[in-house]
Motif scaffolding. Structure first.
Motif, PDB file in Angstrom:
ATOM      1  N   GLU A  37       0.709  -1.358  -0.017  1.00 53.76           N
ATOM      2  CA  GLU A  37       0.062  -0.147  -0.006  1.00 53.76           C
ATOM      3  C   GLU A  37       0.813   1.424   0.119  1.00 53.76           C
ATOM      4  OE1 GLU A  37      -2.076  -3.449   1.637  1.00 53.76           O
ATOM      5  OE2 GLU A  37      -0.217  -2.506   2.104  1.00 53.76           O
ATOM      6  N   ARG A  38       1.834   1.260   0.827  1.00 56.26           N
ATOM      7  CA  ARG A  38       2.708   2.427   1.050  1.00 56.26           C
ATOM      8  C   ARG A  38       4.245   2.505   0.514  1.00 56.26           C
ATOM      9  NH1 ARG A  38       0.371   2.124   5.916  1.00 56.26           N
ATOM     10  NH2 ARG A  38       2.569   1.625   6.846  1.00 56.26           N
ATOM     11  N   GLY A  39       4.770   1.044  -0.105  1.00 57.32           N
ATOM     12  CA  GLY A  39       5.935   0.921  -0.392  1.00 57.32           C
ATOM     13  C   GLY A  39       6.715   0.828   0.971  1.00 57.32           C
ATOM     14  N   GLY A  40       6.043   0.300   2.113  1.00 56.75           N
ATOM     15  CA  GLY A  40       6.744   0.278   3.331  1.00 56.75           C
ATOM     16  C   GLY A  40       7.419   1.533   4.145  1.00 56.75           C
ATOM     17  N   GLU A  41       6.886   2.691   3.685  1.00 59.22           N
ATOM     18  CA  GLU A  41       7.479   3.917   4.271  1.00 59.22           C
ATOM     19  C   GLU A  41       6.901   4.235   5.523  1.00 59.22           C
ATOM     20  OE1 GLU A  41       6.831   7.248   1.654  1.00 59.22           O
ATOM     21  OE2 GLU A  41       4.663   7.086   1.667  1.00 59.22           O
ATOM     22  N   VAL A  42       7.434   4.989   6.153  1.00 59.70           N
ATOM     23  CA  VAL A  42       7.000   5.704   7.618  1.00 59.70           C
ATOM     24  C   VAL A  42       5.428   5.933   7.398  1.00 59.70           C
ATOM     25  CG1 VAL A  42       6.984   7.231   9.389  1.00 59.70           C
ATOM     26  CG2 VAL A  42       9.119   6.121   8.495  1.00 59.70           C
ATOM     27  N   PRO A  43       4.610   5.355   7.888  1.00 59.36           N
ATOM     28  CA  PRO A  43       3.293   5.860   8.071  1.00 59.36           C
ATOM     29  C   PRO A  43       2.941   7.044   8.706  1.00 59.36           C
ATOM     30  CG  PRO A  43       3.226   4.065   9.430  1.00 59.36           C
ATOM     31  CD  PRO A  43       4.620   4.487   9.074  1.00 59.36           C
ATOM     32  N   GLU A  44       2.876   8.279   7.885  1.00 59.44           N
ATOM     33  CA  GLU A  44       2.775   9.523   8.766  1.00 59.44           C
ATOM     34  C   GLU A  44       1.482   9.520   9.108  1.00 59.44           C
ATOM     35  OE1 GLU A  44       3.803  12.877   6.418  1.00 59.44           O
ATOM     36  OE2 GLU A  44       5.936  11.990   6.112  1.00 59.44           O
ATOM     37  N   ASP A  45       0.282   9.249   8.579  1.00 59.34           N
ATOM     38  CA  ASP A  45      -1.128   9.257   9.115  1.00 59.34           C
ATOM     39  C   ASP A  45      -1.301   8.435  10.224  1.00 59.34           C
ATOM     40  OD1 ASP A  45      -0.655   6.789   7.470  1.00 59.34           O
ATOM     41  OD2 ASP A  45      -2.757   6.462   6.957  1.00 59.34           O
ATOM     42  N   VAL A  46      -0.508   7.241  10.381  1.00 60.69           N
ATOM     43  CA  VAL A  46      -0.819   6.443  11.458  1.00 60.69           C
ATOM     44  C   VAL A  46      -0.174   7.113  12.670  1.00 60.69           C
ATOM     45  CG1 VAL A  46      -0.380   4.270  12.670  1.00 60.69           C
ATOM     46  CG2 VAL A  46      -0.982   4.418  10.059  1.00 60.69           C
ATOM     47  N   ALA A  47       1.049   7.533  12.505  1.00 61.60           N
ATOM     48  CA  ALA A  47       1.922   8.226  13.737  1.00 61.60           C
ATOM     49  C   ALA A  47       1.014   9.628  14.219  1.00 61.60           C
ATOM     50  CB  ALA A  47       3.167   8.623  13.014  1.00 61.60           C
ATOM     51  N   ALA A  48       0.493  10.178  13.221  1.00 62.00           N
ATOM     52  CA  ALA A  48      -0.307  11.491  13.566  1.00 62.00           C
ATOM     53  C   ALA A  48      -1.533  11.097  14.439  1.00 62.00           C
ATOM     54  CB  ALA A  48      -0.952  11.985  12.120  1.00 62.00           C
ATOM     55  N   ARG A  49      -2.005   9.793  14.458  1.00 61.59           N
ATOM     56  CA  ARG A  49      -3.258   9.546  15.374  1.00 61.59           C
ATOM     57  C   ARG A  49      -2.626   9.159  16.710  1.00 61.59           C
ATOM     58  NH1 ARG A  49      -4.787   6.891  10.607  1.00 61.59           N
ATOM     59  NH2 ARG A  49      -4.528   4.750  11.685  1.00 61.59           N
ATOM     60  N   VAL A  50      -1.297   9.088  16.966  1.00 56.38           N
ATOM     61  CA  VAL A  50      -0.836   8.386  18.376  1.00 56.38           C
ATOM     62  C   VAL A  50      -0.910   9.400  19.294  1.00 56.38           C
ATOM     63  CG1 VAL A  50       1.354   7.672  19.507  1.00 56.38           C
ATOM     64  CG2 VAL A  50       0.966   6.990  17.329  1.00 56.38           C
ATOM     65  N   PRO A  51      -1.696   9.129  20.508  1.00 54.94           N
ATOM     66  CA  PRO A  51      -2.011  10.065  21.314  1.00 54.94           C
ATOM     67  C   PRO A  51      -0.778  10.070  22.678  1.00 54.94           C
ATOM     68  CG  PRO A  51      -3.388   8.203  21.895  1.00 54.94           C
ATOM     69  CD  PRO A  51      -2.556   7.960  20.646  1.00 54.94           C
ATOM     70  N   ARG A  52      -0.101   9.229  22.675  1.00 50.32           N
ATOM     71  CA  ARG A  52       0.856   9.023  23.709  1.00 50.32           C
ATOM     72  C   ARG A  52       2.223   9.030  23.530  1.00 50.32           C
ATOM     73  NH1 ARG A  52      -3.163   9.141  26.077  1.00 50.32           N
ATOM     74  NH2 ARG A  52      -4.455   7.297  27.060  1.00 50.32           N
ATOM     75  N   PRO A  53       3.042   9.368  24.651  1.00 52.02           N
ATOM     76  CA  PRO A  53       4.646   9.451  24.334  1.00 52.02           C
ATOM     77  C   PRO A  53       5.049   8.086  23.914  1.00 52.02           C
ATOM     78  CG  PRO A  53       3.997  10.572  26.375  1.00 52.02           C
ATOM     79  CD  PRO A  53       2.610   9.700  25.864  1.00 52.02           C
ATOM     80  N   GLY A  54       6.210   8.134  22.970  1.00 52.80           N
ATOM     81  CA  GLY A  54       6.518   7.052  22.789  1.00 52.80           C
ATOM     82  C   GLY A  54       8.265   7.229  22.364  1.00 52.80           C
ATOM     83  N   VAL A  55       9.237   6.035  22.417  1.00 56.54           N
ATOM     84  CA  VAL A  55      10.298   6.236  22.000  1.00 56.54           C
ATOM     85  C   VAL A  55      10.842   5.216  20.668  1.00 56.54           C
ATOM     86  CG1 VAL A  55      11.309   4.567  23.533  1.00 56.54           C
ATOM     87  CG2 VAL A  55      12.816   6.244  22.893  1.00 56.54           C
ATOM     88  N   VAL A  56      11.606   5.564  20.057  1.00 51.70           N
ATOM     89  CA  VAL A  56      12.117   4.691  18.812  1.00 51.70           C
ATOM     90  C   VAL A  56      13.522   4.272  19.273  1.00 51.70           C
ATOM     91  CG1 VAL A  56      12.629   4.495  16.568  1.00 51.70           C
ATOM     92  CG2 VAL A  56      10.625   5.896  17.384  1.00 51.70           C
ATOM     93  N   LEU A  57      13.745   2.951  19.423  1.00 48.72           N
ATOM     94  CA  LEU A  57      14.983   2.442  19.668  1.00 48.72           C
ATOM     95  C   LEU A  57      15.739   1.957  18.305  1.00 48.72           C
ATOM     96  CD1 LEU A  57      14.735   0.323  22.786  1.00 48.72           C
ATOM     97  CD2 LEU A  57      15.193   2.842  22.623  1.00 48.72           C
ATOM     98  N   VAL A  58      17.008   2.429  18.215  1.00 50.44           N
ATOM     99  CA  VAL A  58      17.853   1.791  16.969  1.00 50.44           C
ATOM    100  C   VAL A  58      19.121   1.400  17.518  1.00 50.44           C
ATOM    101  CG1 VAL A  58      18.483   2.348  14.421  1.00 50.44           C
ATOM    102  CG2 VAL A  58      16.541   3.456  15.334  1.00 50.44           C
ATOM    103  N   GLY A  59      19.659   0.243  16.874  1.00 47.87           N
ATOM    104  CA  GLY A  59      21.171  -0.040  17.271  1.00 47.87           C
ATOM    105  C   GLY A  59      21.870   0.702  15.885  1.00 47.87           C
ATOM    106  N   ASP A  60      23.141   1.109  16.537  1.00 52.60           N
ATOM    107  CA  ASP A  60      23.928   1.618  15.606  1.00 52.60           C
ATOM    108  C   ASP A  60      24.927   1.030  14.596  1.00 52.60           C
ATOM    109  OD1 ASP A  60      25.964   0.809  17.089  1.00 52.60           O
ATOM    110  OD2 ASP A  60      26.913   2.708  17.619  1.00 52.60           O
ATOM    111  N   GLU A  61      24.676  -0.419  14.776  1.00 47.58           N
ATOM    112  CA  GLU A  61      25.357  -1.220  13.671  1.00 47.58           C
ATOM    113  C   GLU A  61      24.355  -1.803  12.661  1.00 47.58           C
ATOM    114  OE1 GLU A  61      27.370  -4.495  15.589  1.00 47.58           O
ATOM    115  OE2 GLU A  61      28.720  -2.969  16.866  1.00 47.58           O
ATOM    116  N   ASN A  62      22.971  -1.164  12.671  1.00 40.60           N
ATOM    117  CA  ASN A  62      22.128  -1.324  11.622  1.00 40.60           C
ATOM    118  C   ASN A  62      22.712  -0.560  10.443  1.00 40.60           C
ATOM    119  OD1 ASN A  62      19.908  -3.202  12.564  1.00 40.60           O
ATOM    120  ND2 ASN A  62      19.412  -1.594  13.909  1.00 40.60           N
ATOM    121  N   PRO A  63      22.107  -0.895   9.276  1.00 38.04           N
ATOM    122  CA  PRO A  63      22.438  -0.222   8.123  1.00 38.04           C
ATOM    123  C   PRO A  63      22.097   1.299   8.427  1.00 38.04           C
ATOM    124  CG  PRO A  63      21.186  -2.259   7.355  1.00 38.04           C
ATOM    125  CD  PRO A  63      21.312  -2.023   8.703  1.00 38.04           C
TER     126      PRO A  63
END
Length: 276
Positions: A206-232
């Motif tokens: 549906e979106r080519g797997g990109e970040v779903p801005e419309d979904v993120a816009a409906r989020v009502p709570r604080p959140g955190v994104v964790l990423v390992g620095d050895e990822n691409p």
């Protein structure tokens, strides 16, 4: 309800909860403290997530469950992302009506959908959500992958679907060849139909797997994104972009690790963020 089941090499007692559509969802509980539900990613079930859930159990009452179609959980067709959101809702209700959520890989994408749907979630952690970078060639690759997976599974070509997924993640052919015929390969092949579920969660077609801005816009709570620095490198960019879209969103880089972080390293980081 409890039953005993052989999952991998470990015999565990698990409980079940019934989702809104009647599907039985199997889960285990570890530890004590505020409720936390751990959501696994592609080719993963509660057995593979168990060490992480046990480590998180040092800080929370942690629920480790088989997503529908996996392990000891049922699977009611046709699939829809909304059904998996209902599964999480049933688990939240079972543990008292509110919970934190932790999701890894495509499980992070499912957590994002669940929070955006308005489930009673306090705080949440999205760990390495594998969205496509902001590049048309990457989006087209995600669309091809989603279509290929669905086509192969429609023909019940589970092994071919699994190989397609493994190559997408960068697994070398010699490693794939070495896994064939092993007990683990048989376990992964059994999970292959759920690759289409994770592809749907990530919006590959549906979106080519990109970040779903419309979904993120409906989020009502604080959140955190964790990423390992050895990822691409694109993973850090995707994580940073998603964190910027979340209310009070934070981006945390885990130094010295890639997509899989040892539970004893991961659990304190997750606990720090969920405790605010």
């Amino acid at each position: 309800m409890t039953r005993s089941s052989l999952s991998g090499l470990t015999c565990m007692t698990y409980r079940t909860v019934t989702s809104a559509d009647g599907t039985s969802i199997a889960y285990e509980v570890f530890g004590a403290g505020p409720p936390l539900i751990a959501v696994c990613g592609a080719t993963c079930d509660r057995a593979l997530m168990r060490p992480t859930a046990q480590a998180l159990g040092e800080h929370f009452t942690t629920v480790d469950y088989d997503r529908r179609g996996r392990g000891d959980s049922g699977d009611t067709l046709p699939y829809a992302v909304e059904r998996e959101i209902e599964d999480i809702a049933a688990l939240i209700d079972r543990v008292g009506g509110r919970a934190h959520l932790y999701g890894h890989s495509s499980g992070a994408g499912l957590v994002l959908h669940a929070v955006a749907a308005g489930l009673p979630v306090d705080r949440f952690v999205l760990h390495d959500p594998p969205y496509s970078p902001d590049d048309e060639s990457a989006r087209e690759e995600a669309r091809r992958y989603g279509q290929t997976i669905r086509s192969l599974l429609a023909q019940d070509e589970r092994a071919d679907a699994l190989e397609t997924f493994c190559r997408l993640t960068g697994m070398p052919d010699e490693v794939i060849d070495g896994m064939r015929g092993t007990h683990r390969w048989a376990e992964l092949t059994a999970l292959a139909p759920t690759l289409a579920y994770d592809s749907a969660v990530m919006g590959d077609i549906e979106r080519g797997g990109e970040v779903p801005e419309d979904v993120a816009a409906r989020v009502p709570r604080p959140g955190v994104v964790l990423v390992g620095d050895e990822n691409p490198p694109f993973m850090a960019e995707v994580g940073r972009r998603l964190a910027q879209l979340l209310p009070e969103g934070r981006h945390h880089v885990i130094a010295g690790h890639g997509h899989v972080v040892p539970p004893d390293v991961l659990a304190p980081v997750v606990a720090e963020h969920l405790r605010g």
